[in-house]
Motif scaffolding. Structure first.
Motif, PDB file in Angstrom:
ATOM      1  N   SER A  68     -46.798  34.945  -2.488  1.00  0.00           N
ATOM      2  CA  SER A  68     -46.313  35.124  -3.849  1.00  0.00           C
ATOM      3  C   SER A  68     -44.954  34.450  -4.024  1.00  0.00           C
ATOM      4  CB  SER A  68     -46.212  36.622  -4.180  1.00  0.00           C
ATOM      5  OG  SER A  68     -45.714  36.823  -5.493  1.00  0.00           O
ATOM      6  N   ALA A  69     -44.107  34.524  -2.974  1.00  0.00           N
ATOM      7  CA  ALA A  69     -42.802  33.866  -3.026  1.00  0.00           C
ATOM      8  C   ALA A  69     -42.966  32.348  -3.048  1.00  0.00           C
ATOM      9  CB  ALA A  69     -41.955  34.292  -1.830  1.00  0.00           C
ATOM     10  N   VAL A  70     -43.915  31.833  -2.250  1.00  0.00           N
ATOM     11  CA  VAL A  70     -44.188  30.393  -2.254  1.00  0.00           C
ATOM     12  C   VAL A  70     -44.635  29.945  -3.647  1.00  0.00           C
ATOM     13  CG1 VAL A  70     -45.681  28.571  -1.331  1.00  0.00           C
ATOM     14  CG2 VAL A  70     -44.787  30.337   0.194  1.00  0.00           C
ATOM     15  N   TRP A  71     -45.533  30.707  -4.230  1.00  0.00           N
ATOM     16  CA  TRP A  71     -46.046  30.415  -5.575  1.00  0.00           C
ATOM     17  C   TRP A  71     -44.912  30.345  -6.592  1.00  0.00           C
ATOM     18  CZ3 TRP A  71     -51.028  29.817  -7.789  1.00  0.00           C
ATOM     19  CH2 TRP A  71     -51.133  30.041  -9.157  1.00  0.00           C
ATOM     20  N   ASP A  72     -44.064  31.358  -6.599  1.00  0.00           N
ATOM     21  CA  ASP A  72     -42.961  31.409  -7.563  1.00  0.00           C
ATOM     22  C   ASP A  72     -41.985  30.255  -7.362  1.00  0.00           C
ATOM     23  OD1 ASP A  72     -44.046  33.719  -8.602  1.00  0.00           O
ATOM     24  OD2 ASP A  72     -42.711  35.069  -7.500  1.00  0.00           O
ATOM     25  N   GLN A  73     -41.654  29.969  -6.098  1.00  0.00           N
ATOM     26  CA  GLN A  73     -40.694  28.899  -5.809  1.00  0.00           C
ATOM     27  C   GLN A  73     -41.242  27.539  -6.202  1.00  0.00           C
ATOM     28  OE1 GLN A  73     -39.816  29.310  -1.628  1.00  0.00           O
ATOM     29  NE2 GLN A  73     -39.032  31.389  -1.882  1.00  0.00           N
ATOM     30  N   PHE A  74     -42.503  27.318  -5.912  1.00  0.00           N
ATOM     31  CA  PHE A  74     -43.097  26.004  -6.209  1.00  0.00           C
ATOM     32  C   PHE A  74     -43.122  25.751  -7.713  1.00  0.00           C
ATOM     33  CE2 PHE A  74     -46.682  23.206  -7.113  1.00  0.00           C
ATOM     34  CZ  PHE A  74     -46.357  22.116  -6.318  1.00  0.00           C
ATOM     35  N   PHE A  75     -43.561  26.743  -8.490  1.00  0.00           N
ATOM     36  CA  PHE A  75     -43.686  26.544  -9.926  1.00  0.00           C
ATOM     37  C   PHE A  75     -42.353  26.653 -10.662  1.00  0.00           C
ATOM     38  CE2 PHE A  75     -48.143  27.586  -8.901  1.00  0.00           C
ATOM     39  CZ  PHE A  75     -48.705  26.409  -9.381  1.00  0.00           C
ATOM     40  N   ALA A  76     -41.292  26.951  -9.922  1.00  0.00           N
ATOM     41  CA  ALA A  76     -39.957  26.912 -10.506  1.00  0.00           C
ATOM     42  C   ALA A  76     -39.358  25.512 -10.429  1.00  0.00           C
ATOM     43  CB  ALA A  76     -39.039  27.913  -9.812  1.00  0.00           C
ATOM     44  N   LEU A  77     -39.972  24.618  -9.619  1.00  0.00           N
ATOM     45  CA  LEU A  77     -39.457  23.258  -9.479  1.00  0.00           C
ATOM     46  C   LEU A  77     -39.602  22.479 -10.787  1.00  0.00           C
ATOM     47  CD1 LEU A  77     -40.879  22.202  -5.985  1.00  0.00           C
ATOM     48  CD2 LEU A  77     -38.493  22.673  -6.554  1.00  0.00           C
ATOM     49  N   LYS A  78     -38.559  21.820 -11.181  1.00  0.00           N
ATOM     50  CA  LYS A  78     -38.574  21.036 -12.410  1.00  0.00           C
ATOM     51  C   LYS A  78     -39.651  19.956 -12.368  1.00  0.00           C
ATOM     52  CE  LYS A  78     -35.747  17.925 -15.247  1.00  0.00           C
ATOM     53  NZ  LYS A  78     -36.764  16.847 -15.193  1.00  0.00           N
ATOM     54  N   GLU A  79     -39.813  19.303 -11.192  1.00  0.00           N
ATOM     55  CA  GLU A  79     -40.794  18.225 -11.067  1.00  0.00           C
ATOM     56  C   GLU A  79     -42.215  18.737 -11.255  1.00  0.00           C
ATOM     57  OE1 GLU A  79     -37.036  17.012  -9.564  1.00  0.00           O
ATOM     58  OE2 GLU A  79     -38.251  18.759  -9.061  1.00  0.00           O
ATOM     59  N   VAL A  80     -42.478  19.956 -10.776  1.00  0.00           N
ATOM     60  CA  VAL A  80     -43.806  20.546 -10.936  1.00  0.00           C
ATOM     61  C   VAL A  80     -44.052  20.884 -12.409  1.00  0.00           C
ATOM     62  CG1 VAL A  80     -45.275  22.506 -10.353  1.00  0.00           C
ATOM     63  CG2 VAL A  80     -43.881  21.426  -8.584  1.00  0.00           C
ATOM     64  N   LYS A  81     -43.070  21.495 -13.040  1.00  0.00           N
ATOM     65  CA  LYS A  81     -43.220  21.824 -14.460  1.00  0.00           C
ATOM     66  C   LYS A  81     -43.406  20.575 -15.300  1.00  0.00           C
ATOM     67  CE  LYS A  81     -40.666  26.207 -14.500  1.00  0.00           C
ATOM     68  NZ  LYS A  81     -39.523  26.949 -15.077  1.00  0.00           N
ATOM     69  N   ASP A  82     -42.751  19.505 -14.885  1.00  0.00           N
ATOM     70  CA  ASP A  82     -42.872  18.247 -15.617  1.00  0.00           C
ATOM     71  C   ASP A  82     -44.308  17.730 -15.576  1.00  0.00           C
ATOM     72  OD1 ASP A  82     -41.830  16.068 -17.095  1.00  0.00           O
ATOM     73  OD2 ASP A  82     -41.744  14.856 -15.280  1.00  0.00           O
ATOM     74  N   VAL A  83     -44.934  17.814 -14.390  1.00  0.00           N
ATOM     75  CA  VAL A  83     -46.329  17.382 -14.262  1.00  0.00           C
ATOM     76  C   VAL A  83     -47.250  18.297 -15.060  1.00  0.00           C
ATOM     77  CG1 VAL A  83     -48.260  17.114 -12.655  1.00  0.00           C
ATOM     78  CG2 VAL A  83     -45.996  16.273 -12.020  1.00  0.00           C
ATOM     79  N   LEU A  84     -47.009  19.613 -14.997  1.00  0.00           N
ATOM     80  CA  LEU A  84     -47.833  20.550 -15.746  1.00  0.00           C
ATOM     81  C   LEU A  84     -47.744  20.297 -17.244  1.00  0.00           C
ATOM     82  CD1 LEU A  84     -47.182  23.921 -13.867  1.00  0.00           C
ATOM     83  CD2 LEU A  84     -49.061  22.305 -13.576  1.00  0.00           C
ATOM     84  N   ASN A  85     -46.533  20.058 -17.723  1.00  0.00           N
ATOM     85  CA  ASN A  85     -46.363  19.782 -19.145  1.00  0.00           C
ATOM     86  C   ASN A  85     -47.027  18.466 -19.542  1.00  0.00           C
ATOM     87  OD1 ASN A  85     -44.911  22.136 -19.590  1.00  0.00           O
ATOM     88  ND2 ASN A  85     -42.943  21.165 -19.185  1.00  0.00           N
ATOM     89  N   TYR A  86     -46.992  17.496 -18.631  1.00  0.00           N
ATOM     90  CA  TYR A  86     -47.664  16.218 -18.877  1.00  0.00           C
ATOM     91  C   TYR A  86     -49.160  16.444 -19.068  1.00  0.00           C
ATOM     92  CZ  TYR A  86     -49.032  11.320 -18.129  1.00  0.00           C
ATOM     93  OH  TYR A  86     -49.555  10.073 -18.274  1.00  0.00           O
ATOM     94  N   LEU A  87     -49.749  17.279 -18.193  1.00  0.00           N
ATOM     95  CA  LEU A  87     -51.175  17.583 -18.300  1.00  0.00           C
ATOM     96  C   LEU A  87     -51.475  18.388 -19.563  1.00  0.00           C
ATOM     97  CD1 LEU A  87     -51.894  18.505 -14.573  1.00  0.00           C
ATOM     98  CD2 LEU A  87     -52.641  16.444 -15.776  1.00  0.00           C
ATOM     99  N   GLU A  88     -50.589  19.318 -19.881  1.00  0.00           N
ATOM    100  CA  GLU A  88     -50.774  20.129 -21.091  1.00  0.00           C
ATOM    101  C   GLU A  88     -50.739  19.250 -22.333  1.00  0.00           C
ATOM    102  OE1 GLU A  88     -51.345  24.112 -22.620  1.00  0.00           O
ATOM    103  OE2 GLU A  88     -51.201  23.424 -20.552  1.00  0.00           O
ATOM    104  N   ASP A  89     -49.841  18.283 -22.349  1.00  0.00           N
ATOM    105  CA  ASP A  89     -49.763  17.352 -23.470  1.00  0.00           C
ATOM    106  C   ASP A  89     -51.009  16.475 -23.579  1.00  0.00           C
ATOM    107  OD1 ASP A  89     -47.281  18.306 -24.155  1.00  0.00           O
ATOM    108  OD2 ASP A  89     -46.170  16.725 -23.120  1.00  0.00           O
TER     109      ASP A  89
END
Length: 207
Positions: A68-89
Motif C-alpha cells: 500500500s505504501a509502494v502504491w501511494d508513493q508511486f502514484f504521488a510521483l509527478k511523472e506518473v500523474k503526468d502520464v495518467l493525465n495524458y491518457l485521461e485526456d
C-alpha cells in the motif's frame, strides 16, 4: 518501466467497451487488447490463486501495508500523474480502472489532478502468463502503430522523453519499493533484467 506497461494494460482492459467511431489512442490500445486471451488469463489467475501457496502468499502481500505504501508513493510521483493525465485526456478512463484495482486490493484511490516454463509459484505464473501472449504479433502491431497512428506515436514519444532518473530516485529513496523488488527476486522473478530491457527499449539507459 514495467509499471507503466501494467497501467496501460489495466486501462486498456477497463476501456475495452464503448469505443467511439473516430480513431485515437483509445482504439490503438483496443487493438492490442484484442490480441490478449483474457479468459485464459482469468482461468490461469484463478487456478494459481486457489491452488498455489506461493502465489496466494504474494497476493496477500499486495493487500498489505507495505505494498500500500509502494502504491501511494508511486502514484504521488509527478511523472506518473503526468502520464495518467495524458491518457485521461486521450479519453481512456485510467483513474476509474486504477481505482477498481485499488478497491479490489484495499488500497487508497488514485486521485486525478488537473504453458509453463516453470511449474508453480509466482515465477511459474509469470512464465505461463507470458507464454499466453502472441509476442510476435504485439511486435508487428507495435511497429505498425508507430507508422500509421499519430496518437500512438505521440504517446510513445511521451514515454521516451520521460525523465527516467525520477524513477531511479523513487527506487533508491523508497525502502518499500526496494523490499518489493527483493521479494520478487526471492520468488525467482528476474525483475532487474526485465526493467533493463524496458529502459533500453525507451532509450532510458540502464536501470
Amino acid at each position: 518501466m514495467k509499471t507503466i506497461f501494467v497501467l496501460t494494460a489495466l486501462v486498456a482492459f477497463a476501456t475495452a467497451s464503448s469505443i467511439p467511431d473516430t480513431r485515437g489512442l483509445k482504439e490503438d490500445f483496443q487493438d492490442f487488447v484484442d490480441l490478449v486471451p483474457v479468459e485464459k488469463f482469468a482461468d490461469l489467475a484463478i487456478r494459481y490463486l486457489t491452488s498455489d501457496k506461493e502465489f496466494k502468499e504474494f497476493f496477500a502481500y499486495l493487500k498489505g501495508k507495505e505494498f500500500s505504501a509502494v502504491w501511494d508513493q508511486f502514484f504521488a510521483l509527478k511523472e506518473v500523474k503526468d502520464v495518467l493525465n495524458y491518457l485521461e485526456d486521450a479519453h481512456l478512463d485510467v483513474y476509474d480502472a486504477l481505482n477498481f484495482v485499488a478497491d479490489f486490493l484495499g488500497l487508497h484511490h488514485v486521485q486525478p489532478t488537473v504453458k509453463s516454463l516453470k511449474t508453480g509459484g509466482l515465477c511459474g505464473f509469470v512464465d505461463e502468463a507470458l507464454a499466453l501472449l502472441p509476442l510476435d504479433k504485439f511486435q508487428t502491431l507495435f511497429e505498425e502503430k508507430l507508422k500509421t497512428s499519430p496518437e500512438f506515436k505521440a504517446f510513445f514519444e511521451k514515454l521516451h522523453n520521460t525523465d527516467f532518473h525520477k524513477f531511479v530516485d523513487f527506487y533508491n529513496n523508497s525502502k518499500e519499493v526496494q523490499s518489493l523488488f527483493q521479494k520478487l527476486r526471492n520468488y525467482g522473478v528476474d525483475v532487474d533484467r526485465f526493467f533493463d530491457l524496458v529502459a533500453g527499449f525507451f532509450g532510458w539507459g540502464k536501470f
